[in-house]
Design an enzyme around this catalytic site. Structure first.
Site, PDB file in Angstrom:
ATOM      1  N   ASP A  48       0.833  -1.200   0.000  1.00 46.41           N
ATOM      2  CA  ASP A  48       0.000   0.000   0.000  1.00 46.41           C
ATOM      3  C   ASP A  48       0.867   1.248   0.000  1.00 46.41           C
ATOM      4  OD1 ASP A  48      -2.954   1.125   1.014  1.00 46.41           O
ATOM      5  OD2 ASP A  48      -1.248   2.292   1.769  1.00 46.41           O
ATOM      6  N   TYR A  53       2.911   9.981  -0.210  1.00 43.04           N
ATOM      7  CA  TYR A  53       4.052   9.455   0.544  1.00 43.04           C
ATOM      8  C   TYR A  53       5.384   9.767  -0.143  1.00 43.04           C
ATOM      9  CZ  TYR A  53       0.377   6.377   2.513  1.00 43.04           C
ATOM     10  OH  TYR A  53      -0.765   5.870   3.065  1.00 43.04           O
ATOM     11  N   LYS A  82      -2.958   5.889  -4.164  1.00 38.54           N
ATOM     12  CA  LYS A  82      -4.056   6.817  -3.830  1.00 38.54           C
ATOM     13  C   LYS A  82      -3.917   8.123  -4.618  1.00 38.54           C
ATOM     14  CE  LYS A  82      -3.716   4.799   0.752  1.00 38.54           C
ATOM     15  NZ  LYS A  82      -2.275   4.552   0.965  1.00 38.54           N
ATOM     16  N   HIS A 115      -7.488   9.651  -1.674  1.00 36.72           N
ATOM     17  CA  HIS A 115      -6.746   9.654  -0.404  1.00 36.72           C
ATOM     18  C   HIS A 115      -7.521  10.283   0.754  1.00 36.72           C
ATOM     19  CE1 HIS A 115      -2.352   9.428   1.144  1.00 36.72           C
ATOM     20  NE2 HIS A 115      -3.202   9.211   2.118  1.00 36.72           N
TER      21      HIS A 115
END
Ligand code: A2P
Length: 292
Positions: A48, A53, A82, A115
């Site tokens: 994931d 990120y 996401k 997200h």
């Protein structure tokens, strides 16, 4: 019936998702690559990530190298990313996905999530996510951090019901209302920060339960997720922990101990829940923050 890291749950569109995977939040590209390779080495099948990120590139590299090393193929694993807050809106989302796939070195993700519900944008974002799904670039689609009000609004406008809602979920934050509402609509809850970012690991009551089963507190919490039917993605960049977190299939929590974990609920989210106008800043800031 025996369970392991390949144990899957069927989502509302017929796609199946491993119930236990590896998260890479707060890891830079180098760490994420290494973690994904270690995850593959220890049998993880679900990974994931998110554009936010700043480590999609590392995850992509880790998958390519790691799959080769373990003799598996892209089809054997389940990959989630996401849609970043700053990319939300219909056209922006359509424009963003190809770059994400490129960084991940794949033609599709298994699960694409919105997200978080950026105010004034998430309905249009969802329309684009539906298009991405229809184009075959995502095998299943869902959302993250959607409370019931925003989920209802999304459902009022959606033509495809989200398959997953990824929420902060651990013994202290059990999101009972959200879980019930999602279940009514056939939406699976996936837990982010299932270990509370490490916060629950020193709880004395959990330690007592852990000692009884000769397991760690992390393993008790993850096994509780598993037995509850929650899809879970603990994050670690350390091999010993990556391995430890996956070693939860050789014991079973009693009904009484399951109940003890349920009774720890405080429903205190760690999140900025009242302000979804935030779009998350620029991705470069994220990369800078985590280091590259
Ligand atoms: P690290 O990556 O340094 O191992 P969550 O997934 O709930 O956000 O929790 C992840 C946090 O808990 C990270 O800080 C991770 O650190 C740490 N962590 C993950 N697995 C374990 C474990 N088995 N024991 C102790 N800490 C862990």
């Amino acid at each position: 019936m025996s369970f392991d890291l390949s144990t899957r749950i069927t989502l509302n569109n017929g796609t199946s998702i491993p119930q236990m995977g590896l998260g890479v939040w707060k890891s830079n590209n180098t760490q994420a690559k290494e973690a994904v390779m270690l995850g593959l080495k220890h049998g993880y099948e679900m990974f994931d990530t998110a554009k936010q990120y700043g480590n999609e590139r590392g995850v992509g590299e880790g998958l390519v190298e790691g799959l080769k090393a373990v003799g598996k193929t892209r089809e054997d694993i389940f990959l989630t990313t996401k849609i970043f807050g700053g990319d939300q809106g219909y056209q922006e989302t359509l424009d963003a996905i190809d770059g994400q796939l490129e960084r991940l070195q794949t033609d599709y993700v298994d699960l694409l999530l919105v997200h978080w519900p950026v105010t004034g944008k998430y309905v249009d974002t969802w329309r684009a996510v539906e298009e991405i799904y229809k184009a075959g670039k995502a095998r299943a689609i869902g959302v993250s951090n959607f409370d019931n009000e925003r989920m209802q609004n999304l459902l009022d406008h959606a033509t495809i019901i989200p398959a997953v809602n990824q929420m902060e979920y651990n013994p202290l934050i059990q999101e009972r209302d959200i879980l019930a509402f999602n279940q009514q609509h056939g939406i699976h809850l996936q837990a982010w920060s299932p270990l509370g970012g490490g916060a629950v690991l020193n709880d004395p009551e959990l330690k007592q339960i852990a000692d009884k089963y000769n397991k760690t507190v992390a393993q008790i919490v993850l096994r509780w997720n598993f037995q509850s039917g929650i899809i879970t993605i603990p994050k670690s960049v350390h091999e010993e922990r990556i391995q430890q977190n996956a070693d939860i299939f050789d014991f079973e929590l009693s009904a009484q101990d399951m109940q003890k974990l349920y009774s720890m609920n405080q429903e205190k989210r760690s999140l900025w829940y009242n302000d979804f106008s935030w779009e998350g800043g620029s991705i470069n800031e994220a990369v800078e923050e985590w280091g590259d």
